[in-house]
Enzyme design. Structure first.
Site, PDB file in Angstrom:
ATOM      1  N   GLY A  35     -15.384   0.770 -73.619  1.00  0.00           N
ATOM      2  CA  GLY A  35     -15.655   1.432 -72.349  1.00  0.00           C
ATOM      3  C   GLY A  35     -15.131   0.597 -71.198  1.00  0.00           C
ATOM      4  N   THR A  37     -14.077  -0.291 -67.243  1.00  0.00           N
ATOM      5  CA  THR A  37     -13.212   0.441 -66.332  1.00  0.00           C
ATOM      6  C   THR A  37     -11.994   1.000 -67.051  1.00  0.00           C
ATOM      7  OG1 THR A  37     -13.937  -1.043 -64.559  1.00  0.00           O
ATOM      8  CG2 THR A  37     -12.008   0.301 -64.135  1.00  0.00           C
ATOM      9  N   ALA A  38     -11.372   0.205 -67.932  1.00  0.00           N
ATOM     10  CA  ALA A  38     -10.163   0.653 -68.626  1.00  0.00           C
ATOM     11  C   ALA A  38     -10.446   1.851 -69.521  1.00  0.00           C
ATOM     12  CB  ALA A  38      -9.570  -0.492 -69.438  1.00  0.00           C
ATOM     13  N   LYS A 101      -8.994  -2.333 -48.633  1.00  0.00           N
ATOM     14  CA  LYS A 101      -8.130  -3.514 -48.745  1.00  0.00           C
ATOM     15  C   LYS A 101      -6.762  -3.178 -48.164  1.00  0.00           C
ATOM     16  CE  LYS A 101      -5.880  -6.289 -52.390  1.00  0.00           C
ATOM     17  NZ  LYS A 101      -5.802  -6.470 -53.875  1.00  0.00           N
ATOM     18  N   VAL A 208     -18.084  -1.206 -84.050  1.00  0.00           N
ATOM     19  CA  VAL A 208     -17.046  -1.022 -85.062  1.00  0.00           C
ATOM     20  C   VAL A 208     -17.038  -2.225 -86.003  1.00  0.00           C
ATOM     21  CG1 VAL A 208     -14.584  -0.733 -85.483  1.00  0.00           C
ATOM     22  CG2 VAL A 208     -15.637   0.344 -83.488  1.00  0.00           C
ATOM     23  N   THR A 371      -3.169  -6.516 -60.491  1.00  0.00           N
ATOM     24  CA  THR A 371      -2.423  -5.453 -61.161  1.00  0.00           C
ATOM     25  C   THR A 371      -3.087  -4.923 -62.428  1.00  0.00           C
ATOM     26  OG1 THR A 371      -1.126  -7.148 -62.319  1.00  0.00           O
ATOM     27  CG2 THR A 371      -0.192  -6.235 -60.287  1.00  0.00           C
TER      28      THR A 371
END
Length: 540
Positions: A35, A37-38, A101, A208, A371
């Site tokens: 899970g 943010t990604a 920002k 898992v 990034t």
């Protein structure tokens, strides 16, 4: 400068749900493992595809694995992510203690007089009126003329950040400013998870234990707690540095960037919140060079986040924490610090067989340019596009991997340039960075061109070097640290007459800044996205 305006026109287009296709999706069941943010960002983009609910998306989170949750900054592209999903800033920003920002300030990377600090702005339509003067003066400075070539003088974003103004202007102001966000990353992950579930994403909390491959070598199923098995047609690896699927199960080779980027650890902690809400809120990340790395300072709505990114080859974790606390004036503060290790590099194949890696599992470039979420967003968007085109062929996978690898290489080169151009000599760390010769061929060509006092704009626009970053970014970086051959700091010979009226630029930017609200006041009353009628003010 037409490209700048085009970027904004696309970015502020109002959200409109795309047309649903009647075609069958090339895969029916997708499992996102991990899970944070990604994982939730990827799930939301998949659920928002043209296939709609016919593409069954499941997010599998382990209750035994925590979330790193310290990345608190973004690039401007995150604005397009929320716009594309129809999620208003007034909804998600307060839920994540987010702030605006306008750019990044770099302090202490250069020791040249007059260049000890510079601001890297995000672009604005107003830059069309000042960019030419800036680039011209940089070229003249490269030729030895004593002209104003520091970037801080030329861009509205710096004025807004330094004055504590929010980068969203009054409704009747006809110029848009591209901005990014700061946010509490743990809260952002939770918000995205809630939104994803509301939009039909299935959520399972299981650990898992094993990954099962079929005879062809594809992932067939995941072995979960209690002998439960989870099958799917396609898998997305968001398991972080563990890289459970793309790395451990599929054994995808990994390319380290350690010879280019020395930092491999970070220590993070917040500043005390006492009196924080009464202070002006600067809309900038501040990246300050310390003895063995750099420290970030990120202003959130309720607190300031701090972190020291450093090289363990040059100092110990305890030494790094002590240096950070001294710098922040928090040496005796009881707030605990979090220590993290980083693996800097990328996998060779982000899409391998029936699995795509997104986030830290696919690679990581240290957070100097914020990034990480950009790579998540781009990779997930490219996956959605491939699925919508129905092409999962080996050729499509190769093109996918080449495109992402090219972006990783370009971002690495830009970040490396910050270190290569430093002029500090106080520690072995900074001397080693300046002496580092492990530079890519494109970056070597770019720096040779600049140090030969020749313009780099043509090579940047043609893609010969500087991939992934626009002309403004490279010129701000190189001019910002005072990288002008043959002169020290502000010393230069004076030749010719001043061609540009800098007082007029100052007046333009000051008058423009008057159209922007105070940052905290903007957060208290965040306006909705522009409607189609109000957009006519921008699309001029």
């Amino acid at each position: 400068m037409a490209d700048v305006a085009t970027v904004f026109n696309e970015n502020i287009t109002p959200y409109a749900p795309g047309p649903r296709t009647e075609a069958e999706p090339p895969v029916k069941r997708i499992v996102v493992v991990g899970g944070g943010t990604a994982g939730w960002m990827a799930a939301l983009l998949l659920a928002n595809s043209d296939y709609g609910p016919r593409l069954q998306v499941t997010v599998l989170e382990s209750p035994q694995v925590g979330i790193i949750g310290v990345g608190e900054g973004s690039t401007p592209w995150l604005r397009g992510f929320f716009d594309g999903l129809g999620i208003e800033e007034s909804e998600w920003m307060p839920a994540c203690n987010a702030t605006y920002k306008a750019g990044i300030r770099f302090d202490g990377w250069s020791t040249k007089p007059g260049y000890e600090s510079y601001f890297h702005p995000f672009a604005s339509m107003l830059d069309n009126m000042t960019m030419t003067q800036f680039i011209d003066n940089v070229h003249r400075r490269l030729e030895g003329e004593d002209v104003e070539a520091h970037p801080d003088r030329y861009f509205i974003a710096n004025r807004l950040a330094s004055k504590g103004l929010g980068p969203r202007p009054r409704h009747d102001f006809p110029f848009d400013v591209w901005y990014a966000y700061h946010f509490d990353s743990t809260m952002l992950g939770a918000f995205l998870g809630k939104k994803a579930v509301e939009r039909g994403v299935r959520h399972l909390t299981r650990h898992v234990h094993d990954v099962r491959l079929n005879e062809q070598g594809d992932i067939a199923a995941l072995q979960l707690d209690g002998d439960e098995t989870l099958e799917a047609d396609f898998f997305v690896d968001c398991t972080g540095f563990a890289s459970l699927l793309i790395g451990k199960a599929l054994k995808t080779p990994y390319v380290s960037f350690a010879e280019n980027l020395f930092n491999d650890a970070a220590v993070a902690m917040p500043s005390p919140a006492d009196g924080y809400r009464e202070r002006p809120l600067m809309g900038e990340t501040v990246s300050t060079a310390l003895r063995h790395g750099w420290i970030w300072k990120i202003p959130l709505a309720h607190r300031q986040g701090n972190g020291y990114v450093y090289s363990t080859a040059h100092c110990s974790p305890d030494e790094a924490e002590t240096e950070m606390r001294k710098h922040l004036g928090l040496l005796d503060d009881p707030t605990p610090a979090r220590h993290l290790r980083m693996r800097v590099g990328r996998v060779t194949k982000h899409w391998n067989r029936n699995c795509v890696a997104i986030g830290l599992s696919q690679g990581f470039i240290e957070p100097l340019e914020a990034t990480a979420l950009l790579f998540v967003q781009r990779t997930a968007s490219m996956l959605v596009k491939a699925l919508e085109q129905g092409d999962l062929s080996e050729h499509a996978q190769d093109a996918f991997n080449d495109a992402i690898n090219d972006r990783f290489e370009g971002t690495r080169d830009y970040v490396v340039t910050h270190y290569k151009t430093n002029t500090r000599t106080d520690t072995d760390y900074w001397r080693a960075n300046a002496a580092n010769i492990n530079l890519s061929q494109p970056l070597q060509r770019l720096l040779r061109t600049w140090l030969s006092s020749r313009p780099i704009a043509g090579g940047l626009q043609q893609g010969s070097y500087g991939r992934g970053y626009p002309v403004m970014s490279w010129y701000c970086l190189l001019a910002g640290v005072g990288l002008f051959p043959g002169m020290r700091g502000t010393e230069a010979t004076s030749r010719g007459k001043l061609r540009h009226n800098l007082a007029a630029i100052d007046n333009l930017l000051e008058r423009s800044a008057a159209n922007f609200p105070e940052h905290r006041a903007l957060l208290a009353n965040i306006p909705p996205r522009p409607t189609e009628s109000s957009l006519q003010l921008y699309l001029w």
